[in-house]
Write a protein that holds these residues in place. Sequence first.
Motif, PDB file in Angstrom:
ATOM      1  N   PRO A 236       0.814  -1.223   0.000  1.00 27.31           N
ATOM      2  CA  PRO A 236       0.000   0.000   0.000  1.00 27.31           C
ATOM      3  C   PRO A 236       0.845   1.270   0.000  1.00 27.31           C
ATOM      4  N   LEU A 239       1.580   2.384  -3.533  1.00 25.62           N
ATOM      5  CA  LEU A 239       0.434   2.994  -4.205  1.00 25.62           C
ATOM      6  C   LEU A 239       0.222   4.419  -3.700  1.00 25.62           C
ATOM      7  N   ALA A 278      -8.380   2.246  -6.959  1.00 24.72           N
ATOM      8  CA  ALA A 278      -7.181   2.233  -6.114  1.00 24.72           C
ATOM      9  C   ALA A 278      -7.328   1.199  -4.999  1.00 24.72           C
ATOM     10  N   ALA A 279      -8.524   1.139  -4.402  1.00 31.36           N
ATOM     11  CA  ALA A 279      -8.739   0.202  -3.295  1.00 31.36           C
ATOM     12  C   ALA A 279      -8.614  -1.237  -3.777  1.00 31.36           C
ATOM     13  N   GLY A 282      -4.974  -1.904  -4.623  1.00 36.99           N
ATOM     14  CA  GLY A 282      -4.180  -2.034  -3.412  1.00 36.99           C
ATOM     15  C   GLY A 282      -4.425  -3.356  -2.703  1.00 36.99           C
ATOM     16  N   SER A 283      -5.699  -3.731  -2.557  1.00 42.37           N
ATOM     17  CA  SER A 283      -6.000  -4.984  -1.852  1.00 42.37           C
ATOM     18  C   SER A 283      -5.515  -6.185  -2.649  1.00 42.37           C
ATOM     19  N   TYR A 286      -1.777  -6.443  -2.286  1.00 42.79           N
ATOM     20  CA  TYR A 286      -1.471  -6.972  -0.952  1.00 42.79           C
ATOM     21  C   TYR A 286      -1.806  -8.459  -0.875  1.00 42.79           C
TER      22      TYR A 286
ATOM     23  N   GLN B 131      -6.437  -1.494   5.358  1.00 43.28           N
ATOM     24  CA  GLN B 131      -5.025  -1.116   5.469  1.00 43.28           C
ATOM     25  C   GLN B 131      -4.337  -1.181   4.116  1.00 43.28           C
ATOM     26  N   ALA B 132      -4.842  -2.029   3.234  1.00 42.04           N
ATOM     27  CA  ALA B 132      -4.212  -2.187   1.929  1.00 42.04           C
ATOM     28  C   ALA B 132      -4.701  -1.129   0.950  1.00 42.04           C
ATOM     29  N   VAL B 133      -5.652  -0.286   1.392  1.00 38.39           N
ATOM     30  CA  VAL B 133      -6.211   0.729   0.514  1.00 38.39           C
ATOM     31  C   VAL B 133      -5.411   2.015   0.680  1.00 38.39           C
ATOM     32  N   PRO B 134      -5.069   2.654  -0.427  1.00 38.69           N
ATOM     33  CA  PRO B 134      -4.347   3.926  -0.304  1.00 38.69           C
ATOM     34  C   PRO B 134      -5.250   5.017   0.242  1.00 38.69           C
TER      35      PRO B 134
END
Lengths: 305, 288
Positions: A236, A239, A278-279, A282-283, A286, B131-134
């Motif tokens: 994260p 990003l 983006a979410a 990002g997930s 991860y 937490q993994a989201v910017p």
Amino acid sequence: MTGLLALIVTGGFAALIATVHAGAGGTGFWMGVVATTLLAAWLVQRLGDAPDRGLPALAAPVAFGATVLALWEVLVLGLSVPMVLLPAPSAIAARAWLAAPMLWGDFAQTFLKAVLSGYVIGCGAGFALALVADRLPFLRRGLLPLGNLVAALPVVGIAPILVMWFGFDWQSKAAVVVAMTFFPMLVNTVAGLAAAGALERDLMRSYAASPGQTLWLLKLPSALPFIFTALKVNAPLALIGAIVAEFFGSPTQGMGFRITTEAAKLALDLVWAEIVVAAVAGSAFYGLVALAERAATFWHPSVRP
Amino acid sequence: MSRSILPVLTICAGLVLLWYGGAIWMNWQVVADTQARAGATPGLMEMVRLTLNHARPLLPAPHQILDELWRSTATLPVTSRRSLVHHAWVTLSAALLGFGMGTAFGVLLAVAVVHIRALERSLMPWIVASQAVPVLALAPIVIVALGAMGLEGLLPKAIIAAYLCFFPIAIGMVKGLRAPDATARDLMRTWSATQAQVFWKLRLPASLPFLFAGLKVAMAAAVVGAIVAELPAGAQAGLGARLLAGSYFGQTIQIWAALVAAAILSATLVGLLGAAERLVARRMGARA
């Protein structure tokens, strides 16, 4: 019983959403909202008692997330919240569908070019320096306190300088990502390489193992959990770094660029669509690293069933 | 600890040397061009002097940054719009307010999650996933949405900072409140302690080390949040505004000075938390 409840809640929310899209409202509608929400809360409570592992464990969070999403839709449309404040999920989805090619272009610019290249270079450089530091105790003792200090600093602030050095395109964003991912990787790998026990190290010595063999057979495997921690922390971070760097200037493409310009135009549905992208990115990023971790450190107590 | 002072100093000295070398190298071309246009042919030493004292260098030399820091903090009145103290205070106030709000919210959430099983099962996975989201990407939205409600200035920035710092605190606190093992909990049961007593006398003290670890991460995140929150709104004051203005007008020395100020601010705050942690640990009877 739980299944029936889930069916009722789903039907209730479906009816409410249909009503609110048709423009109806009134006391009956709001009583329906309250009743369905209470039923949903009961459902989540019941699902919370499911077993801890496997698919049933997913039921509670999924139900909770779906409830929040449905309530969001019903409340935003029912109370006619202005779009500037909070667009409805359906509006965001519709906009995302229309703007899909543009969103993909932004994703490619920010994620595929800047984030991935910066992540690989930053993590690789941190790892390489950690390998050197592991062989030179003087360097290690000097680098560790500095690396820990950097963790407390707002590294992302370096973005305007790097944009000035490397230009507006993705290279400068990748450089920011490198700066942000380098130190977590360095600190964690150094700690991980030191994590092998004295007993095992002595054993390698008694086998007359070369430093390379000790590294490959003992130190790297025992450092893997630490390395993966850094890889997960960095996902994260990378990003965020790329998106924030785009706030300081970018070509007319990219997620950070889109978010700032569309927010200034009050096109909040498009901004939210970009946030969703983006979410998800990002997930997923991860999640992929976490999957790789499970595959690579299958022997570790935290992974073993 | 004292064993690492010499290595740390050596590396710092090396970095400063590297920096000066880099400053000469990066500014060389600019200086050489200006000199060539002026028809001058400076010697090597003169070139080095010029590269290290350029007004708008690609990479300012450390002494230029220190000079700018000194000039913009000590020689200007604090109320001046060009005073770095003024800008640092704007950012610091937002970061601290956000930190306070985020800490309160994170601790409350952790207490609720530990005591209400359904909440843990349904909400906790989302908190972890988020937490993994910017999160910082949300900053412009928060600014715009709150701006539409007539809220501007300190509060939107504080909310972004709070949003960034409540995750590490909530996660650490949940872990900490769960830290007491079954033996300790059974002991409390044999004393027929109430749930409140178990919380105040067992769970809360046990959670403090985890809380402080989370607080330190959160403090750094709050400063980052306050700085980044100043970017999309085009704020007039604050360290983020200084960064943005510096990047618009090519004032590299100003950018670096703001960066160093932000770093000092952040490191000081985290250091203070570390000191508080040691104090609390000693009061609780931990070995120094």
